[in-house]
Design an enzyme around this catalytic site. Structure first.
Site, PDB file in Angstrom:
ATOM      1  N   ASN A 102       0.643  -0.986   0.242  1.00 44.68           N
ATOM      2  CA  ASN A 102      -0.137  -0.385   0.285  1.00 44.68           C
ATOM      3  C   ASN A 102       1.299   1.482  -0.086  1.00 44.68           C
ATOM      4  O   ASN A 102       1.327   1.642   0.884  1.00 44.68           O
ATOM      5  CB  ASN A 102      -0.888  -0.192   0.844  1.00 44.68           C
ATOM      6  CG  ASN A 102      -1.683   1.022   1.263  1.00 44.68           C
ATOM      7  OD1 ASN A 102      -1.638   2.187   0.137  1.00 44.68           O
ATOM      8  ND2 ASN A 102      -2.530   1.133   2.401  1.00 44.68           N
ATOM      9  N   ARG A 155      -2.711  -2.108  -3.432  1.00 43.30           N
ATOM     10  CA  ARG A 155      -4.274  -1.779  -2.825  1.00 43.30           C
ATOM     11  C   ARG A 155      -3.983  -0.486  -4.072  1.00 43.30           C
ATOM     12  O   ARG A 155      -3.091   0.636  -4.053  1.00 43.30           O
ATOM     13  CB  ARG A 155      -4.438  -1.146  -1.330  1.00 43.30           C
ATOM     14  CG  ARG A 155      -5.424   0.128  -1.623  1.00 43.30           C
ATOM     15  CD  ARG A 155      -5.399   0.764  -0.171  1.00 43.30           C
ATOM     16  NE  ARG A 155      -6.687   1.337   0.123  1.00 43.30           N
ATOM     17  CZ  ARG A 155      -6.762   2.511   0.873  1.00 43.30           C
ATOM     18  NH1 ARG A 155      -5.827   2.434   1.597  1.00 43.30           N
ATOM     19  NH2 ARG A 155      -7.339   3.107   0.258  1.00 43.30           N
ATOM     20  N   HIS A 162     -13.694   2.485  -0.075  1.00 37.00           N
ATOM     21  CA  HIS A 162     -13.218   1.022   1.053  1.00 37.00           C
ATOM     22  C   HIS A 162     -14.331  -0.449  -0.297  1.00 37.00           C
ATOM     23  O   HIS A 162     -14.351  -1.017   0.764  1.00 37.00           O
ATOM     24  CB  HIS A 162     -14.460   1.338   1.981  1.00 37.00           C
ATOM     25  CG  HIS A 162     -13.941   2.767   2.828  1.00 37.00           C
ATOM     26  ND1 HIS A 162     -14.346   3.526   3.359  1.00 37.00           N
ATOM     27  CD2 HIS A 162     -12.853   2.609   3.487  1.00 37.00           C
ATOM     28  CE1 HIS A 162     -14.319   4.132   4.412  1.00 37.00           C
ATOM     29  NE2 HIS A 162     -12.707   4.116   3.844  1.00 37.00           N
ATOM     30  N   GLY A 172     -14.151   4.103  10.013  1.00 42.54           N
ATOM     31  CA  GLY A 172     -13.559   4.243  10.602  1.00 42.54           C
ATOM     32  C   GLY A 172     -12.911   5.233  10.252  1.00 42.54           C
ATOM     33  O   GLY A 172     -13.908   6.108  10.845  1.00 42.54           O
ATOM     34  N   ASN A 173     -12.037   5.942  10.441  1.00 45.04           N
ATOM     35  CA  ASN A 173     -11.519   7.180  10.201  1.00 45.04           C
ATOM     36  C   ASN A 173     -12.775   7.800   9.304  1.00 45.04           C
ATOM     37  O   ASN A 173     -13.420   9.629   8.734  1.00 45.04           O
ATOM     38  CB  ASN A 173     -10.316   7.727  10.125  1.00 45.04           C
ATOM     39  CG  ASN A 173      -9.482   7.368  11.878  1.00 45.04           C
ATOM     40  OD1 ASN A 173     -10.003   7.998  12.546  1.00 45.04           O
ATOM     41  ND2 ASN A 173      -8.226   6.667  11.598  1.00 45.04           N
ATOM     42  N   GLY A 174     -12.011   6.942   8.448  1.00 45.24           N
ATOM     43  CA  GLY A 174     -13.198   7.843   7.189  1.00 45.24           C
ATOM     44  C   GLY A 174     -13.866   6.499   6.889  1.00 45.24           C
ATOM     45  O   GLY A 174     -13.911   5.266   7.486  1.00 45.24           O
ATOM     46  N   ARG A 190     -13.935  14.598   8.337  1.00 47.16           N
ATOM     47  CA  ARG A 190     -14.330  14.778   6.686  1.00 47.16           C
ATOM     48  C   ARG A 190     -15.120  15.001   6.967  1.00 47.16           C
ATOM     49  O   ARG A 190     -16.430  14.196   7.882  1.00 47.16           O
ATOM     50  CB  ARG A 190     -14.098  13.711   5.627  1.00 47.16           C
ATOM     51  CG  ARG A 190     -12.471  13.741   5.493  1.00 47.16           C
ATOM     52  CD  ARG A 190     -12.530  12.346   4.313  1.00 47.16           C
ATOM     53  NE  ARG A 190     -11.678  11.441   4.656  1.00 47.16           N
ATOM     54  CZ  ARG A 190     -11.488   9.988   4.359  1.00 47.16           C
ATOM     55  NH1 ARG A 190     -12.649   9.686   3.627  1.00 47.16           N
ATOM     56  NH2 ARG A 190     -10.859   9.289   4.541  1.00 47.16           N
ATOM     57  N   ASP A 237     -11.151  11.983  16.674  1.00 47.80           N
ATOM     58  CA  ASP A 237     -11.481  10.142  17.378  1.00 47.80           C
ATOM     59  C   ASP A 237     -12.623   9.376  17.892  1.00 47.80           C
ATOM     60  O   ASP A 237     -13.351  10.714  19.120  1.00 47.80           O
ATOM     61  CB  ASP A 237      -9.588   9.936  18.436  1.00 47.80           C
ATOM     62  CG  ASP A 237      -9.409   8.334  18.128  1.00 47.80           C
ATOM     63  OD1 ASP A 237      -8.534   8.000  18.192  1.00 47.80           O
ATOM     64  OD2 ASP A 237     -10.639   8.060  19.096  1.00 47.80           O
ATOM     65  N   GLY A 286     -16.862   0.246  14.189  1.00 49.73           N
ATOM     66  CA  GLY A 286     -17.437  -0.585  13.624  1.00 49.73           C
ATOM     67  C   GLY A 286     -17.461  -1.778  15.153  1.00 49.73           C
ATOM     68  O   GLY A 286     -18.166  -2.809  14.962  1.00 49.73           O
ATOM     69  N   ASN A 345     -14.874  -1.658  16.913  1.00 53.40           N
ATOM     70  CA  ASN A 345     -14.532  -1.682  18.753  1.00 53.40           C
ATOM     71  C   ASN A 345     -15.492  -0.563  19.616  1.00 53.40           C
ATOM     72  O   ASN A 345     -15.949  -0.338  21.005  1.00 53.40           O
ATOM     73  CB  ASN A 345     -13.634  -0.405  18.764  1.00 53.40           C
ATOM     74  CG  ASN A 345     -12.275  -2.257  18.022  1.00 53.40           C
ATOM     75  OD1 ASN A 345     -12.383  -2.928  18.379  1.00 53.40           O
ATOM     76  ND2 ASN A 345     -11.105  -1.565  17.069  1.00 53.40           N
ATOM     77  N   GLU A 358      -9.159  -6.310   5.211  1.00 56.94           N
ATOM     78  CA  GLU A 358      -8.676  -5.693   3.203  1.00 56.94           C
ATOM     79  C   GLU A 358      -6.777  -6.415   2.787  1.00 56.94           C
ATOM     80  O   GLU A 358      -6.977  -6.227   2.261  1.00 56.94           O
ATOM     81  CB  GLU A 358      -8.240  -3.882   2.979  1.00 56.94           C
ATOM     82  CG  GLU A 358      -9.761  -3.113   4.348  1.00 56.94           C
ATOM     83  CD  GLU A 358      -9.721  -1.654   4.268  1.00 56.94           C
ATOM     84  OE1 GLU A 358      -9.573  -1.550   5.322  1.00 56.94           O
ATOM     85  OE2 GLU A 358      -9.965  -1.293   3.377  1.00 56.94           O
TER      86      GLU A 358
HETATM   87  P1  ADP Z   1      -8.543   3.694   8.870  1.00 64.28           P
HETATM   88  O1  ADP Z   1      -9.863   4.395   8.691  1.00 64.28           O
HETATM   89  O2  ADP Z   1      -7.685   4.784   9.422  1.00 64.28           O
HETATM   90  O3  ADP Z   1      -8.402   2.533   8.761  1.00 64.28           O
HETATM   91  P2  ADP Z   1      -9.904   2.278  12.060  1.00 64.28           P
HETATM   92  O4  ADP Z   1     -10.561   1.595  11.242  1.00 64.28           O
HETATM   93  O5  ADP Z   1      -8.261   2.366  12.441  1.00 64.28           O
HETATM   94  O6  ADP Z   1      -9.339   4.083  10.661  1.00 64.28           O
HETATM   95  O7  ADP Z   1     -10.695   3.356  12.860  1.00 64.28           O
HETATM   96  C1  ADP Z   1     -10.389   4.407  13.870  1.00 64.28           C
HETATM   97  C2  ADP Z   1     -11.581   5.058  14.106  1.00 64.28           C
HETATM   98  O8  ADP Z   1     -12.034   3.441  14.910  1.00 64.28           O
HETATM   99  C3  ADP Z   1     -11.150   5.837  15.200  1.00 64.28           C
HETATM  100  O9  ADP Z   1     -12.624   6.595  15.698  1.00 64.28           O
HETATM  101  C4  ADP Z   1     -11.055   5.369  16.338  1.00 64.28           C
HETATM  102  O10 ADP Z   1     -11.118   6.050  17.621  1.00 64.28           O
HETATM  103  C5  ADP Z   1     -12.071   4.231  16.686  1.00 64.28           C
HETATM  104  N1  ADP Z   1     -11.561   2.676  17.757  1.00 64.28           N
HETATM  105  C6  ADP Z   1     -10.809   2.104  17.394  1.00 64.28           C
HETATM  106  N2  ADP Z   1      -9.798   1.358  19.156  1.00 64.28           N
HETATM  107  C7  ADP Z   1     -10.963   1.473  19.118  1.00 64.28           C
HETATM  108  C8  ADP Z   1     -12.055   1.235  20.617  1.00 64.28           C
HETATM  109  N3  ADP Z   1     -10.638  -0.373  20.944  1.00 64.28           N
HETATM  110  N4  ADP Z   1     -12.764   1.225  21.213  1.00 64.28           N
HETATM  111  C9  ADP Z   1     -13.696   2.383  20.167  1.00 64.28           C
HETATM  112  N5  ADP Z   1     -13.387   3.120  19.488  1.00 64.28           N
HETATM  113  C10 ADP Z   1     -11.914   2.843  18.957  1.00 64.28           C
END
Ligand code: ADP
Length: 428
Positions: free
Chosen positions: A32, A116, A205, A235-237, A266, A308, A358, A360, A410
């Protein structure tokens, strides 16, 4: 094109006499490449397990460094010289084959590389074996993803130099969404913008949506072709997809990854006139671009200056009203999409939650699912609280539309696609 591919001695021959790749002995590398970074992961096809992963950061600067980690071990970090992606890859390969910390004896064990690629526009609806023609098409899509596609190409070129005669496969974030019908992907703007610039909805995605859709089908023990699924990658996105029989009917991202859900930084869907309004107030296009991509979403509204979800939930728990409202906004928008997609699909066999949030964030899932009773989805609070990064059904038994948490992978999807495409190309 001839590839020295897979271990012929240990491979088997199919009915047509073609030597087939052998899952038991082969390794596939996933790359990637970003504009100043190169992430890598090496997989063993025997187990589909990750052997080692790492990242070269700040490529092209005086402070490049390499992070490396063998499966099950802790990370190591070292400063390296990496003036370009080729040098970065060479350093990564040195680690992978190092007698002390490596995981393979020689690079010859790597039988294919999966890349990717962010944007495949309308050129690619499937992963493809990289050829000169494919590289030209990836370059043509750079207009649509100027930060990503040129860097993705640098990664391909680096691999072609280091891994001579090894097939490279391009796996596109947009490809899975290419099944959308025109009434879903066209914007109601003058037709000439589509005709001249291919301005339309593409979606992103795709690799993750495809992976969790297949995993949901496996979990439900039904063929994907028979299922209606709503997959939420958060996630972040973040993006949502409506998937009918394995084909995407609609998705929430668009020409770019900016619209749709409320994300880390975003804005997601907004009234486009906000852009004209801010421009007329004196902001430049670049300033507005930065505001909507990097300073909006949770970051823009939660009052704590963090994109976050964990920080947002913590702040809300401590009584911060802006953070509490940010979570409500996130859930409201997500439920709006889920409800719309439920209607378009004519029901859903499952709603799938994946990605960092989703998988966590029980509070974020609760905020969303508490809005879904009208479509037959009711949260099982205990199961929700107990689910972190594992596959689980978090809805009550009485729910007619189950909510599943399914961890995405992924990179593994890229490995599977790479294996499939190279195997298919050898049968031809
Ligand atoms: P990316 O899109 O950069 O791959 P991720 O899939 O890692 O991002 O998701 C990041 C998001 O997931 C952040 O908002 C973070 O707070 C949330 N996150 C990650 N781990 C946890 C956790 N254990 N509990 C709650 N939120 C979490």
């Amino acid at each position: 094109m001839m590839f020295v591919f897979f271990n012929h001695k240990r491979s088997h021959t199919n009915r047509k006499g073609v030597i087939m790749p052998h899952r038991r002995y082969d390794k596939i590398l996933v790359i990637n490449a970003g504009s100043s970074s190169l992430k890598f992961m090496l997989f063993d096809m025997a187990t589909e397990g990750m052997l080692a992963k790492g990242m070269v950061e700040r490529i092209g600067t005086d402070h490049a460094n390499l992070v490396y980690q063998r499966a099950g071990e802790s990370k190591t970090e070292q400063a390296i010289a990496a003036e370009n992606h080729g040098k970065a890859l060479a350093m990564a390969c040195k680690m992978l084959t190092d007698p002390e910390v490596g995981v393979i004896k020689t690079l010859k064990e790597v039988k294919a590389v999966g890349h990717r690629i962010v944007h495949g526009a309308e050129f690619f609806s499937e992963p493809v074996l990289v050829t000169e023609e494919v590289k030209t098409s990836i370059k043509k899509c750079s207009d649509l993803a100027p930060l990503h596609n040129p860097a993705n190409l640098d990664g391909i070129v680096a691999c072609e130099t280091v891994f001579l005669h090894v097939p490279n496969v391009a796996v596109f974030d947009t490809a899975f969404h290419q099944t959308m019908p025109p009434h879903a992907y066209m914007y109601a703007i003058p037709q000439q913008y589509y005709d001249e610039h291919r301005i339309r909805k593409y979606g992103f995605h795709g690799t993750s949506h495809k992976f969790v859709a297949q995993a949901a089908a496996d979990h439900l023990k039904k063929p994907l072709a028979t299922l209606k699924l709503i997959t939420c990658h958060m996630g972040n996105g973040s993006s949502i997809a409506a998937i009918n029989g394995g084909k995407v009917l609609d998705t929430s991202m668009g020409l770019t990854p900016l619209p749709g859900m409320i994300m880390g930084t975003r804005c997601g869907d907004i009234d486009p006139s906000i852009i004209f309004f801010l421009a007329r107030k004196g902001m430049s296009i670049d300033e507005i671009d930065t505001a909507l991509n990097k300073r909006s979403g949770l970051f823009g509204v939660n009052g704590i200056g963090s994109g976050d979800m964990r920080d947002t939930v913590n702040a809300a728990t401590q009584g911060n009203p802006a953070a509490a409202n940010a979570i409500e906004m996130f859930a409201h928008r997500t439920a709006l999409y889920i409800g719309g997609y439920y209607t378009l699909l004519g029901g859903a066999d499952a709603i799938v939650f994946t990605g960092g949030i989703g998988e966590n964030s029980a509070p974020a899932r609760k905020a969303i699912i508490s809005r879904l009773e009208a479509i037959g989805c009711k949260l099982d609070e205990k199961k929700n609280e107990a689910t972190f990064g594992t596959l689980a059904n978090i809805s009550t038994k009485a729910s007619t539309t189950p909510a599943l948490v399914i961890p995405t992978n992924e990179e593994l999807m890229i490995v599977r696609e790479t294996f499939r495409i190279v195997s298919d190309s050898m049968k031809k």
